[in-house]
Design an enzyme around this catalytic site. Sequence first.
Site, PDB file in Angstrom:
ATOM      1  N   ARG A  83     -36.585 -22.326   8.656  1.00 12.87           N
ATOM      2  CA  ARG A  83     -37.875 -21.722   8.313  1.00 12.87           C
ATOM      3  C   ARG A  83     -38.350 -22.284   6.971  1.00 12.87           C
ATOM      4  O   ARG A  83     -37.951 -21.805   5.913  1.00 12.87           O
ATOM      5  CB  ARG A  83     -37.757 -20.201   8.241  1.00 12.87           C
ATOM      6  CG  ARG A  83     -37.391 -19.539   9.559  1.00 12.87           C
ATOM      7  CD  ARG A  83     -37.290 -18.036   9.395  1.00 12.87           C
ATOM      8  NE  ARG A  83     -36.968 -17.372  10.651  1.00 12.87           N
ATOM      9  CZ  ARG A  83     -36.817 -16.053  10.779  1.00 12.87           C
ATOM     10  NH1 ARG A  83     -36.929 -15.271   9.704  1.00 12.87           N
ATOM     11  NH2 ARG A  83     -36.527 -15.525  11.954  1.00 12.87           N
TER      12      ARG A  83
ATOM     13  N   ASP B 219     -40.745 -23.007   3.804  1.00 11.35           N
ATOM     14  CA  ASP B 219     -41.701 -22.194   3.044  1.00 11.35           C
ATOM     15  C   ASP B 219     -43.086 -22.837   3.015  1.00 11.35           C
ATOM     16  O   ASP B 219     -43.261 -23.989   3.416  1.00 11.35           O
ATOM     17  CB  ASP B 219     -41.211 -22.024   1.600  1.00 11.35           C
ATOM     18  CG  ASP B 219     -39.992 -21.133   1.496  1.00 11.35           C
ATOM     19  OD1 ASP B 219     -39.829 -20.241   2.348  1.00 11.35           O
ATOM     20  OD2 ASP B 219     -39.208 -21.325   0.545  1.00 11.35           O
TER      21      ASP B 219
ATOM     22  N   TYR C 110     -32.096 -31.901   3.793  1.00 14.10           N
ATOM     23  CA  TYR C 110     -33.364 -31.861   3.075  1.00 14.10           C
ATOM     24  C   TYR C 110     -33.398 -33.005   2.068  1.00 14.10           C
ATOM     25  O   TYR C 110     -32.373 -33.368   1.475  1.00 14.10           O
ATOM     26  CB  TYR C 110     -33.537 -30.542   2.313  1.00 14.10           C
ATOM     27  CG  TYR C 110     -33.917 -29.357   3.168  1.00 14.10           C
ATOM     28  CD1 TYR C 110     -35.261 -29.014   3.350  1.00 14.10           C
ATOM     29  CD2 TYR C 110     -32.951 -28.577   3.779  1.00 14.10           C
ATOM     30  CE1 TYR C 110     -35.620 -27.924   4.115  1.00 14.10           C
ATOM     31  CE2 TYR C 110     -33.293 -27.488   4.554  1.00 14.10           C
ATOM     32  CZ  TYR C 110     -34.634 -27.159   4.718  1.00 14.10           C
ATOM     33  OH  TYR C 110     -34.978 -26.078   5.494  1.00 14.10           O
TER      34      TYR C 110
ATOM     35  N   ARG D  62     -34.904 -26.296  -3.987  1.00 11.05           N
ATOM     36  CA  ARG D  62     -35.868 -26.438  -5.082  1.00 11.05           C
ATOM     37  C   ARG D  62     -35.260 -25.990  -6.416  1.00 11.05           C
ATOM     38  O   ARG D  62     -35.568 -26.557  -7.480  1.00 11.05           O
ATOM     39  CB  ARG D  62     -37.128 -25.659  -4.768  1.00 11.05           C
ATOM     40  CG  ARG D  62     -37.942 -26.285  -3.627  1.00 11.05           C
ATOM     41  CD  ARG D  62     -38.931 -25.314  -3.020  1.00 11.05           C
ATOM     42  NE  ARG D  62     -39.852 -24.801  -4.007  1.00 11.05           N
ATOM     43  CZ  ARG D  62     -40.689 -23.755  -3.772  1.00 11.05           C
ATOM     44  NH1 ARG D  62     -40.660 -23.145  -2.587  1.00 11.05           N
ATOM     45  NH2 ARG D  62     -41.521 -23.351  -4.696  1.00 11.05           N
TER      46      ARG D  62
END
Length: 264
Positions: free
Chosen positions: A49, A51, A109, A196
């Site tokens: 999921r 953001d 990622y 992040r």
Amino acid sequence: MRIALGLEYDGSGFCGWQSQPGGCGVQDHLEASLAQIAGHLVRTHAAGRTDAGVHALMQVVHFDTTADRPLSAWVRGVNALLPGSMRVQWAHPVSDEFHARFSARHRSYQYLLVNQPVAPAILGGKAGWYHRPLDVDAMRAAAAHLVGEHDFSAFRAAECQAKSPIKQLSLADVARFGDCLLFHFRASAFLHHQVRNMVGALVYVGNGRHEPEWMAALLAEKNRTLAPPTFDPDGLYLTGVDYESRWGLPECHRGFGAFVLPVG
């Protein structure tokens, strides 16, 4: 019939993957397009999921349908109905045992960071930005402390719903391509904002504020308030999902490489 899809999207214009009452999620647009091809309501399930503002070079999704359609309909037909910032890359039939989220073994990622005095124009919304010089060797040394099984509470968002902060990273690395830095992380699962927040901490090492060993101390403290602020979503990309070969899926990785990064 259960169908798996490989999906690419620019997250800039969406409020994240998950369906929202206002219909602004990637999931909302995908399900609406699939429903037009299927002739019935469709519910999708994704490997991750993402953001708001986060992109995907390879998101994996599955859905169930009673419609008998050629696989090309789930690719070219759906793409003709999607916004230009979303594209289905492939469609593949799978057994009812397959689940895009729960069958996934690892997720990858990458974070693209432009490191130059002036914020980028062409890559605006597609990359993060930091204006001061960064020491990539120090950042790589710090990233090595993140590999393995740890309590990542220092990098966990307050609203994270994960049952445990303990995760295992099999890869944490950073490389420079001209004025761009490319971070790469792989784990079975990530906490909310974990990537992040790790990027933000690595930047604090790269700019000389902390030594690489500070990363190990930050992990040991397990305190989010001691870590740097969360980095912007602009440069974050879901680049791949690992599944067992028995599912027979097409290529599930589409990460960045030097050939697509500006090096001048």
